[in-house]
Design a protein around this motif. Structure first.
Motif, PDB file in Angstrom:
ATOM      1  N   GLN A 150       1.109   1.519  -8.868  1.00  0.00           N
ATOM      2  CA  GLN A 150       0.392   0.244  -8.802  1.00  0.00           C
ATOM      3  C   GLN A 150      -0.287  -0.068 -10.131  1.00  0.00           C
ATOM      4  OE1 GLN A 150      -2.125  -0.418  -5.336  1.00  0.00           O
ATOM      5  NE2 GLN A 150      -0.972   1.090  -4.156  1.00  0.00           N
ATOM      6  N   ILE A 208      -4.996  -0.436  -4.757  1.00  0.00           N
ATOM      7  CA  ILE A 208      -6.093  -0.042  -5.633  1.00  0.00           C
ATOM      8  C   ILE A 208      -6.933  -1.271  -5.979  1.00  0.00           C
ATOM      9  CG2 ILE A 208      -4.847   1.935  -6.561  1.00  0.00           C
ATOM     10  CD1 ILE A 208      -4.261   0.288  -9.050  1.00  0.00           C
ATOM     11  N   TYR A 238      -4.452   0.498   4.556  1.00  0.00           N
ATOM     12  CA  TYR A 238      -5.512   0.856   3.625  1.00  0.00           C
ATOM     13  C   TYR A 238      -6.089   2.230   3.948  1.00  0.00           C
ATOM     14  CZ  TYR A 238      -5.554  -3.930   1.907  1.00  0.00           C
ATOM     15  OH  TYR A 238      -5.204  -5.137   1.344  1.00  0.00           O
ATOM     16  N   GLY A 260      -1.965   4.560   2.765  1.00  0.00           N
ATOM     17  CA  GLY A 260      -2.315   4.327   1.375  1.00  0.00           C
ATOM     18  C   GLY A 260      -3.242   3.136   1.283  1.00  0.00           C
ATOM     19  N   ARG A 261      -3.422   2.651   0.080  1.00  0.00           N
ATOM     20  CA  ARG A 261      -4.297   1.503  -0.109  1.00  0.00           C
ATOM     21  C   ARG A 261      -3.856   0.749  -1.348  1.00  0.00           C
ATOM     22  NH1 ARG A 261      -8.569   1.964  -3.847  1.00  0.00           N
ATOM     23  NH2 ARG A 261      -8.427   3.859  -5.110  1.00  0.00           N
ATOM     24  N   PRO A 283       0.806  -1.231   0.000  1.00  0.00           N
ATOM     25  CA  PRO A 283       0.000   0.000   0.000  1.00  0.00           C
ATOM     26  C   PRO A 283       0.834   1.275   0.000  1.00  0.00           C
ATOM     27  CG  PRO A 283      -0.873  -1.577   1.578  1.00  0.00           C
ATOM     28  CD  PRO A 283       0.458  -2.103   1.145  1.00  0.00           C
ATOM     29  N   GLU A 295      -0.397   5.073  -6.046  1.00  0.00           N
ATOM     30  CA  GLU A 295      -1.448   4.418  -6.831  1.00  0.00           C
ATOM     31  C   GLU A 295      -1.116   4.389  -8.318  1.00  0.00           C
ATOM     32  OE1 GLU A 295      -5.277   5.977  -5.915  1.00  0.00           O
ATOM     33  OE2 GLU A 295      -5.080   5.651  -3.753  1.00  0.00           O
ATOM     34  N   ARG A 296      -0.504   5.445  -8.835  1.00  0.00           N
ATOM     35  CA  ARG A 296      -0.179   5.458 -10.264  1.00  0.00           C
ATOM     36  C   ARG A 296       0.903   4.428 -10.588  1.00  0.00           C
ATOM     37  NH1 ARG A 296       4.454   8.218 -11.451  1.00  0.00           N
ATOM     38  NH2 ARG A 296       5.442   9.331  -9.708  1.00  0.00           N
TER      39      ARG A 296
END
Length: 462
Positions: free
Chosen positions: A194, A237, A230, A234-235, A187, A191-192
């Motif tokens: 991931q 996706i 999470y 962060g998390r 996490p 995100e980009r």
């Protein structure tokens, strides 16, 4: 490690009857072979045999990528690294190939050219299973180039066309072709970034900038994450979570024996720690995990107990060295040194500010009392209580040697209490006898049958 095979060309490999297996098939076959032979596929893992490991084995047999969810210090990384034992010890690769492709199945343009030009004379080398595991700690500054790859300006400068696939510098995941790639703390990955893993996870190929390049990668992607990540940092996706075939929750050891086994296995001890002291450390760690004063979302890592055992052993060695003892053996008095330095490894709930030492001392007393009840059951300590009649005391402390402690014990006429205490723990040396008897005195104090005063590094029972 055995010696690698002597085969050095593709022709020799074909003549030997070697069969190429895809990675998931290789792992599945080796896992099933170990299970059929009654061999433990997960040496060094304690406390997961009835919960986590069966789930993980089913996921690997199914050929799924896996993400392990659990609080810190539950052995997630160690479990991921132990998967290496399910790979073949030696596997052939095209000698000098950038991605370590199998001689039967080259996937990069350069390797395909070589295979077509050299035929059965294509040179091969052998890669050990330990070289087929790659690990990346996910950090916010990790880039797509780190994981997947990017254009290498040096290769372009050498005269190649910008659209030439051979100008690509491959990242960690392509370089793990025919191996296992582990992403720790997934996490924490932006995100980009991931998103760049989506094609690798599902289509098993890579996309780099505007290149039309399909590499049929053969990798097992495994990851670890803290459930709290999470929401806190962060998390994972949703599309990436969906691509992991198995999401497995880990946990701290359920049984006390497993907790002790983890400490014994992982701690690097510089002095002997008798079993009762190790028992107290394990019970203390479990009490912290059950305490409402401790932030359980953060967890109490197994590293807490491991560091505690190492600190207790260090305190015993410090005393033995400074006082000239022939052997260094930990005693109950050394546990206080461990508590003092380990407080920073815990996160307390809000509202407990200022009460930290009191909470830790109470839980340590509780763990000690449980250990005393467990190990001294059936021994009549009444004669020892009677000997401490208000005039006779016993002195111990961080710098009191085992011989000084034993010499200062009151004599018990017609009683064999000391021998019974020591026999219970197979204590035969001065160090182990002092450790056992000191624990009995602490138990009597916790049962409110004798008193205890501590000051300036000394403890007096009376």
């Amino acid at each position: 490690m055995s010696e690698p095979p002597a085969i050095r060309t593709l022709g020799e490999l074909r003549a030997s009857g070697h069969v190429h297996k895809h990675l998931h098939t290789e792992i599945r076959d080796n896992l099933l072979a170990k299970l059929a032979a009654g061999e433990n596929p997960w040496p060094g893992m304690h406390g997961f045999s009835r919960t986590v490991l069966p789930q993980l084995e089913r996921a690997l047999i199914a050929g799924h990528d896996v993400v392990l969810l659990g609080e810190r210090g539950q052995g997630k990384t160690r479990l991921l690294r132990s998967m290496v034992g399910l790979l073949d010890e030696w596997t052939p690769v095209i000698d000098g190939a950038e991605l370590g492709e199998h001689p039967y199945d080259p996937i990069t343009p350069a390797s395909r050219r070589r295979a077509a030009a050299e035929g059965d004379q294509l040179p091969i080398s052998w890669r050990h299973r330990s070289e087929r595991y790659s690990e990346k700690l996910a950090t916010p500054d990790t880039s797509v180039a780190d994981l997947v790859g990017d254009v290498d300006p040096m290769k372009v400068a050498e005269g190649r066309q910008l659209g030439d696939p051979e100008t690509i510098h491959y990242g960690l995941i392509p370089r793990s072709h025919r191996g296992i790639v582990a992403i720790n703390e997934l996490p924490d990955l932006a995100e980009r970034i991931q998103v760049s893993m989506l094609n690798v996870m599902e289509e098993r190929d890579i996309q780099i900038r505007g290149y039309v390049l399909r590499l049929p990668l053969d990798v097992l992607v495994v990851a670890s994450a803290n459930p709290e990540d999470y929401t806190n940092r962060g998390r994972i996706i949703t599309p990436l979570k969906d691509r992991f075939g198995a999401e497995i929750r880990t946990h701290y050891p359920i049984e006390l024996d497993d907790e002790i086994a983890v400490i014994t296995q992982e701690a690097k001890l510089v002095a002997a720690i008798p079993a009762p002291i190790m028992d107290i450390l394990a019970r203390y760690t479990r009490a912290l995990r059950a305490s409402q004063a401790i932030n359980q979302r953060s967890g109490v890592s197994a590293r807490f107990a491991i560091a505690g055992a190492e600190t207790v052993a260090a305190a015993a060695l410090h005393r033995a060295t400074s006082r000239g003892e022939p052997e260094a053996v930990a005693r109950i008095v050394d546990l206080e040194a461990a508590v003092d330095v380990l407080t920073g490894k815990l996160e307390f709930e809000s509202g407990e500010e200022g009460r930290e030492p009191e909470i830790l001392a109470h839980l340590l007393r509780t763990a000690t009392a449980e250990t005393v009840r467990q190990h001294f059951r059936g021994i009549d300590l009444g004669p020892l209580v009677g000997a401490l009649d208000g005039h006779t005391t016993v002195t111990t402390g961080e710098q009191v040697t085992a011989r000084e402690f034993l010499t200062g014990l009151p004599s018990l006429d017609g009683a064999e209490v000391y021998d019974q205490i020591c026999e219970r723990f197979d204590a035969t040396t001065d160090g182990t006898r002092a450790s056992a008897i000191e624990l009995a005195l602490e138990g009597l104090y916790l049962a409110r049958r004798i008193s205890k005063e501590s000051d300036d590094g000394q403890t007096i029972y009376g």
